[in-house]
Design a protein around this motif. Structure first.
Motif, PDB file in Angstrom:
ATOM      1  N   ILE A   1       0.833  -1.209   0.000  1.00 35.38           N
ATOM      2  CA  ILE A   1       0.000   0.000   0.000  1.00 35.38           C
ATOM      3  C   ILE A   1       0.869   1.261   0.000  1.00 35.38           C
ATOM      4  O   ILE A   1       1.836   1.365   0.756  1.00 35.38           O
ATOM      5  CB  ILE A   1      -0.917   0.018   1.246  1.00 35.38           C
ATOM      6  CG1 ILE A   1      -1.797  -1.243   1.256  1.00 35.38           C
ATOM      7  CG2 ILE A   1      -1.784   1.277   1.265  1.00 35.38           C
ATOM      8  CD1 ILE A   1      -2.537  -1.450   2.558  1.00 35.38           C
ATOM      9  N   THR A   2       0.521   2.212  -0.846  1.00 38.81           N
ATOM     10  CA  THR A   2       1.140   3.536  -0.855  1.00 38.81           C
ATOM     11  C   THR A   2       0.046   4.560  -0.598  1.00 38.81           C
ATOM     12  O   THR A   2      -1.007   4.510  -1.232  1.00 38.81           O
ATOM     13  CB  THR A   2       1.767   3.845  -2.232  1.00 38.81           C
ATOM     14  OG1 THR A   2       2.632   2.768  -2.600  1.00 38.81           O
ATOM     15  CG2 THR A   2       2.552   5.147  -2.202  1.00 38.81           C
ATOM     16  N   LEU A   3       0.289   5.481   0.327  1.00 36.40           N
ATOM     17  CA  LEU A   3      -0.676   6.564   0.545  1.00 36.40           C
ATOM     18  C   LEU A   3      -0.243   7.780  -0.266  1.00 36.40           C
ATOM     19  O   LEU A   3       0.951   8.024  -0.448  1.00 36.40           O
ATOM     20  CB  LEU A   3      -0.750   6.937   2.030  1.00 36.40           C
ATOM     21  CG  LEU A   3      -1.195   5.820   2.986  1.00 36.40           C
ATOM     22  CD1 LEU A   3      -1.290   6.358   4.417  1.00 36.40           C
ATOM     23  CD2 LEU A   3      -2.523   5.202   2.556  1.00 36.40           C
ATOM     24  N   GLY A   4      -1.227   8.518  -0.743  1.00 39.68           N
ATOM     25  CA  GLY A   4      -0.911   9.687  -1.553  1.00 39.68           C
ATOM     26  C   GLY A   4      -1.674  10.920  -1.118  1.00 39.68           C
ATOM     27  O   GLY A   4      -2.730  10.820  -0.490  1.00 39.68           O
ATOM     28  N   ASN A   5      -1.136  12.088  -1.462  1.00 43.47           N
ATOM     29  CA  ASN A   5      -1.805  13.365  -1.220  1.00 43.47           C
ATOM     30  C   ASN A   5      -2.868  13.510  -2.328  1.00 43.47           C
ATOM     31  O   ASN A   5      -2.669  14.205  -3.333  1.00 43.47           O
ATOM     32  CB  ASN A   5      -0.749  14.477  -1.277  1.00 43.47           C
ATOM     33  CG  ASN A   5      -1.323  15.834  -0.942  1.00 43.47           C
ATOM     34  OD1 ASN A   5      -2.226  15.950  -0.116  1.00 43.47           O
ATOM     35  ND2 ASN A   5      -0.815  16.851  -1.588  1.00 43.47           N
ATOM     36  N   GLY A   6      -3.971  12.801  -2.120  1.00 46.67           N
ATOM     37  CA  GLY A   6      -4.921  12.572  -3.208  1.00 46.67           C
ATOM     38  C   GLY A   6      -4.384  11.440  -4.071  1.00 46.67           C
ATOM     39  O   GLY A   6      -3.185  11.126  -4.018  1.00 46.67           O
ATOM     40  N   SER A   7      -5.267  10.815  -4.863  1.00 44.51           N
ATOM     41  CA  SER A   7      -4.739   9.767  -5.748  1.00 44.51           C
ATOM     42  C   SER A   7      -3.949  10.407  -6.885  1.00 44.51           C
ATOM     43  O   SER A   7      -3.145   9.751  -7.538  1.00 44.51           O
ATOM     44  CB  SER A   7      -5.863   8.872  -6.274  1.00 44.51           C
ATOM     45  OG  SER A   7      -6.788   9.614  -7.030  1.00 44.51           O
ATOM     46  N   ASN A   8      -4.126  11.691  -7.095  1.00 44.66           N
ATOM     47  CA  ASN A   8      -3.296  12.447  -8.042  1.00 44.66           C
ATOM     48  C   ASN A   8      -1.809  12.219  -7.724  1.00 44.66           C
ATOM     49  O   ASN A   8      -0.980  12.034  -8.618  1.00 44.66           O
ATOM     50  CB  ASN A   8      -3.649  13.932  -7.915  1.00 44.66           C
ATOM     51  CG  ASN A   8      -3.151  14.766  -9.079  1.00 44.66           C
ATOM     52  OD1 ASN A   8      -3.791  15.717  -9.475  1.00 44.66           O
ATOM     53  ND2 ASN A   8      -1.996  14.414  -9.643  1.00 44.66           N
ATOM     54  N   ASP A   9      -1.515  12.207  -6.445  1.00 41.93           N
ATOM     55  CA  ASP A   9      -0.140  11.965  -5.990  1.00 41.93           C
ATOM     56  C   ASP A   9       0.326  10.565  -6.410  1.00 41.93           C
ATOM     57  O   ASP A   9       1.461  10.383  -6.870  1.00 41.93           O
ATOM     58  CB  ASP A   9      -0.114  12.113  -4.456  1.00 41.93           C
ATOM     59  CG  ASP A   9       1.265  12.251  -3.866  1.00 41.93           C
ATOM     60  OD1 ASP A   9       2.217  12.591  -4.586  1.00 41.93           O
ATOM     61  OD2 ASP A   9       1.393  12.025  -2.641  1.00 41.93           O
ATOM     62  N   ILE A  10      -0.546   9.573  -6.286  1.00 42.49           N
ATOM     63  CA  ILE A  10      -0.201   8.201  -6.682  1.00 42.49           C
ATOM     64  C   ILE A  10       0.119   8.167  -8.187  1.00 42.49           C
ATOM     65  O   ILE A  10       1.100   7.549  -8.615  1.00 42.49           O
ATOM     66  CB  ILE A  10      -1.366   7.233  -6.354  1.00 42.49           C
ATOM     67  CG1 ILE A  10      -1.686   7.261  -4.847  1.00 42.49           C
ATOM     68  CG2 ILE A  10      -1.067   5.825  -6.856  1.00 42.49           C
ATOM     69  CD1 ILE A  10      -0.597   6.723  -3.955  1.00 42.49           C
ATOM     70  N   LEU A  11      -0.701   8.859  -8.971  1.00 44.67           N
ATOM     71  CA  LEU A  11      -0.471   8.901 -10.422  1.00 44.67           C
ATOM     72  C   LEU A  11       0.884   9.540 -10.728  1.00 44.67           C
ATOM     73  O   LEU A  11       1.621   9.094 -11.613  1.00 44.67           O
ATOM     74  CB  LEU A  11      -1.586   9.694 -11.116  1.00 44.67           C
ATOM     75  CG  LEU A  11      -3.027   9.225 -10.849  1.00 44.67           C
ATOM     76  CD1 LEU A  11      -4.038  10.191 -11.471  1.00 44.67           C
ATOM     77  CD2 LEU A  11      -3.242   7.812 -11.376  1.00 44.67           C
ATOM     78  N   GLU A  12       1.209  10.599  -9.976  1.00 48.41           N
ATOM     79  CA  GLU A  12       2.485  11.295 -10.149  1.00 48.41           C
ATOM     80  C   GLU A  12       3.665  10.423  -9.710  1.00 48.41           C
ATOM     81  O   GLU A  12       4.725  10.447 -10.333  1.00 48.41           O
ATOM     82  CB  GLU A  12       2.500  12.585  -9.310  1.00 48.41           C
ATOM     83  CG  GLU A  12       1.673  13.712  -9.880  1.00 48.41           C
ATOM     84  CD  GLU A  12       2.383  14.397 -11.049  1.00 48.41           C
ATOM     85  OE1 GLU A  12       3.603  14.218 -11.222  1.00 48.41           O
ATOM     86  OE2 GLU A  12       1.697  15.104 -11.790  1.00 48.41           O
ATOM     87  N   LEU A  13       3.486   9.693  -8.618  1.00 41.41           N
ATOM     88  CA  LEU A  13       4.577   8.844  -8.124  1.00 41.41           C
ATOM     89  C   LEU A  13       4.929   7.778  -9.157  1.00 41.41           C
ATOM     90  O   LEU A  13       6.108   7.466  -9.373  1.00 41.41           O
ATOM     91  CB  LEU A  13       4.190   8.176  -6.795  1.00 41.41           C
ATOM     92  CG  LEU A  13       4.011   9.113  -5.592  1.00 41.41           C
ATOM     93  CD1 LEU A  13       3.567   8.322  -4.360  1.00 41.41           C
ATOM     94  CD2 LEU A  13       5.293   9.875  -5.297  1.00 41.41           C
ATOM     95  N   ALA A  14       3.903   7.228  -9.806  1.00 39.13           N
ATOM     96  CA  ALA A  14       4.166   6.220 -10.846  1.00 39.13           C
ATOM     97  C   ALA A  14       4.997   6.845 -11.966  1.00 39.13           C
ATOM     98  O   ALA A  14       5.978   6.258 -12.438  1.00 39.13           O
ATOM     99  CB  ALA A  14       2.853   5.669 -11.386  1.00 39.13           C
ATOM    100  N   ALA A  15       4.623   8.062 -12.361  1.00 35.63           N
ATOM    101  CA  ALA A  15       5.374   8.744 -13.423  1.00 35.63           C
ATOM    102  C   ALA A  15       6.793   9.047 -12.973  1.00 35.63           C
ATOM    103  O   ALA A  15       7.757   8.834 -13.715  1.00 35.63           O
ATOM    104  CB  ALA A  15       4.646  10.036 -13.816  1.00 35.63           C
ATOM    105  N   ALA A  16       6.934   9.526 -11.737  1.00 33.59           N
ATOM    106  CA  ALA A  16       8.270   9.878 -11.231  1.00 33.59           C
ATOM    107  C   ALA A  16       9.179   8.654 -11.164  1.00 33.59           C
ATOM    108  O   ALA A  16      10.384   8.751 -11.368  1.00 33.59           O
ATOM    109  CB  ALA A  16       8.149  10.515  -9.842  1.00 33.59           C
TER     110      ALA A  16
END
Ligand SMILES: *Cc1c(COP(=O)(O)O)cnc(C)c1O
Length: 368
Positions: A89-104
Motif C-alpha cells: 500500500i502507498t498513501l498519496g496526497n490525493g490519488s493524483n499523488d499516486i499517479l504522479e509517483l508512478a510517473a516519477a
C-alpha cells in the motif's frame, strides 16, 4: 519569457484547468456564494461524513507533530479491507499523488507513456512533467480502446494509464476486457488502473481488480477518498501494488505526503459504510433525475458509471457562461477534445433541479 533555465518540456505544459471555485464566481458576478450550485469537480454533494469530522476534531489537538510517515493506522485498515500486506500500500496526497509517483518512478525523456484520448488530464501532465513522450490512443465510442492501447505500447514505453470508470466520459471497461489487456502488456511496463470512481459502480459492474495485483508485479491500482468518501479538500488517495513496485513509489514519495488530519479523516470515512451506501444511493437517484431532464430537453448524454455525466449541448462555451450567470458551475471539457460537451457532477436533488432549470434557460438564450 524569463531568463530562468526552465526545462523546455516544462515550459510546454498547459496547466490543469480546475472547476471554477464558488467564491470566484461570487466575486465575479456579485452573487451570494450560498446561492451558487457547483457541479463541476465530482465532489460528493453531501460533503464530508460526520464520522470524519469527529476524527478531525480529535486530531486537531496534536498538529505540532509530523504525521506518521508510514500511515500505519490507515494502511492497516486498507490492508484488512483488501486482504493485502501493508507493504503493498502507498498513501498519496490525493490519488493524483499516486499517479504522479508512478510517473516519477518510471518516466523520463526518452521514454513514453500510453493513455487514451478523452482520459483524465493528469496523465498528460504527469507525462509532460517528466519530459516523456505521450502516446495518446484514439478513443472508441468515447471510451478506452484497450486493443489499440496494447498495440500502441512501444519499446520505450514505461507506463500506461487507464481510468476505470473514466473521467470525463464516465465509460467503464468490464473485467474480461481489462484481463485481456493486462495479459498482453510486457512485464517491464507499469500499468496504472485509476479507480477514482469505483465506489459508484453498480453491483453488476463491480469486480475484484486486486486479484490482478496479485498476478501482475507491474500493476498499480489507484483509489481515492476524494469522491464517494467526501474528503476532496483533505487530499488522500492510495495505491495497491506488489512490494517491489510499492518500494519504487516510496523512493520518490515525499516523506510526509499525507497530513495527519487527512489520515485520521480517511480512516474514519473508510469505516463509515453507511455514509458510502447513502452516497451511492443518492448518486443513483440524482443520475436518473439528470438523465430524465436531458431526455426532456432532447440532449444526448453518455451513459456514465461515475458521479458525473457528459452532455452534448453544441455551443458548450456559450451554455457554460449562461449557466454561470445563473449561479450554476459545471465543467467545460474542450480541453479533453470535447468542445460540444459539458460535464455535470451529480448533486443533491435541489441542486440537480436548479441546474436543469438553468440549463433549459441557457439553451434558449444560446439558440436565440
Ligand atoms: C478526481 C480524479 C482523480 C484524483 O482525485 P484525487 O482528489 O487526487 O484523489 C484521479 N483520477 C480520476 C479519473 C479522477 O477523476
Amino acid at each position: 519569457m524569463s531568463d530562468i533555465a526552465a526545462l523546455p518540456y516544462v515550459r510546454a505544459i498547459a496547466p490543469y484547468q480546475a472547476g471554477k471555485p464558488i467564491d470566484e464566481l461570487a466575486r465575479e458576478y456579485g452573487l451570494d456564494p450560498k446561492s451558487i450550485v457547483k457541479l463541476a469537480s465530482n465532489e460528493n454533494p453531501r460533503g464530508m461524513p460526520e464520522s470524519a469530522r469527529r476524527a478531525i476534531a480529535e486530531t486537531m489537538a496534536d498538529l505540532g507533530r509530523y504525521p506518521d510517515s508510514n500511515g500505519f493506522a490507515l494502511k492497516s485498515a486498507l490492508s484488512a479491507k483488501f486482504n493485502v500486506p501493508v507493504d503493498w500500500i502507498t498513501l498519496g496526497n490525493g490519488s493524483n499523488d499516486i499517479l504522479e509517483l508512478a510517473a516519477a518512478a518510471v518516466l523520463s525523456p526518452g521514454r513514453s507513456c500510453v493513455y487514451a484520448q478523452h482520459s483524465f488530464a493528469v496523465y498528460a501532465l504527469a507525462t509532460q512533467a517528466r519530459g516523456a513522450r505521450a502516446i495518446v490512443v484514439p478513443a472508441k465510442n468515447l471510451g478506452h480502446d484497450v486493443d489499440a492501447m496494447a498495440s500502441a505500447i512501444s519499446a520505450d514505453t514505461a507506463l500506461v494509464y487507464i481510468a476505470n470508470p473514466n473521467n470525463p466520459t464516465g465509460t467503464h471497461l468490464p473485467a474480461q476486457t481489462l484481463a485481456g489487456f493486462l495479459a498482453r502488456v510486457a512485464p517491464q511496463v507499469v500499468v496504472v488502473i485509476d479507480e477514482a470512481y469505483n465506489e459508484y459502480l453498480p453491483p453488476e459492474r463491480r469486480f475484484d481488480s486486486v486479484q490482478w495485483v496479485r498476478k501482475y508485479p507491474n500493476l498499480l491500482i489507484s483509489r481515492t477518498f476524494s469522491k464517494a468518501y467526501g474528503l476532496a479538500g483533505l487530499r488522500v488517495g492510495y495505491g495497491l501494488a506488489q512490494p517491489a513496485l510499492t518500494d519504487l513509489l516510496n523512493r520518490v514519495r515525499q516523506p510526509f505526503n499525507v497530513n495527519a488530519v487527512a489520515q485520521a479523516a480517511a480512516l474514519a470515512a473508510l469505516k463509515d459504510r453507511a455514509f458510502l451506501e447513502q452516497s451511492y444511493q443518492l448518486n443513483v437517484a440524482g443520475m436518473q433525475q439528470i438523465i430524465d431532464g436531458f431526455r426532456r430537453l432532447q440532449l444526448d448524454s453518455v451513459p456514465s458509471y461515475g458521479n458525473f455525466v457528459l452532455v452534448k449541448v453544441g455551443d458548450a462555451a456559450g451554455v457554460y457562461h449562461q449557466l454561470l450567470r445563473r449561479g450554476v458551475i459545471v465543467r467545460p471539457v474542450a480541453n479533453y477534445d470535447l468542445p460540444e460537451w459539458l460535464r455535470i457532477t451529480i448533486g443533491l436533488r435541489d441542486e440537480n433541479e436548479r441546474f436543469l432549470q438553468a440549463l433549459a434557460e441557457s439553451l434558449e438564450v444560446v439558440a436565440a
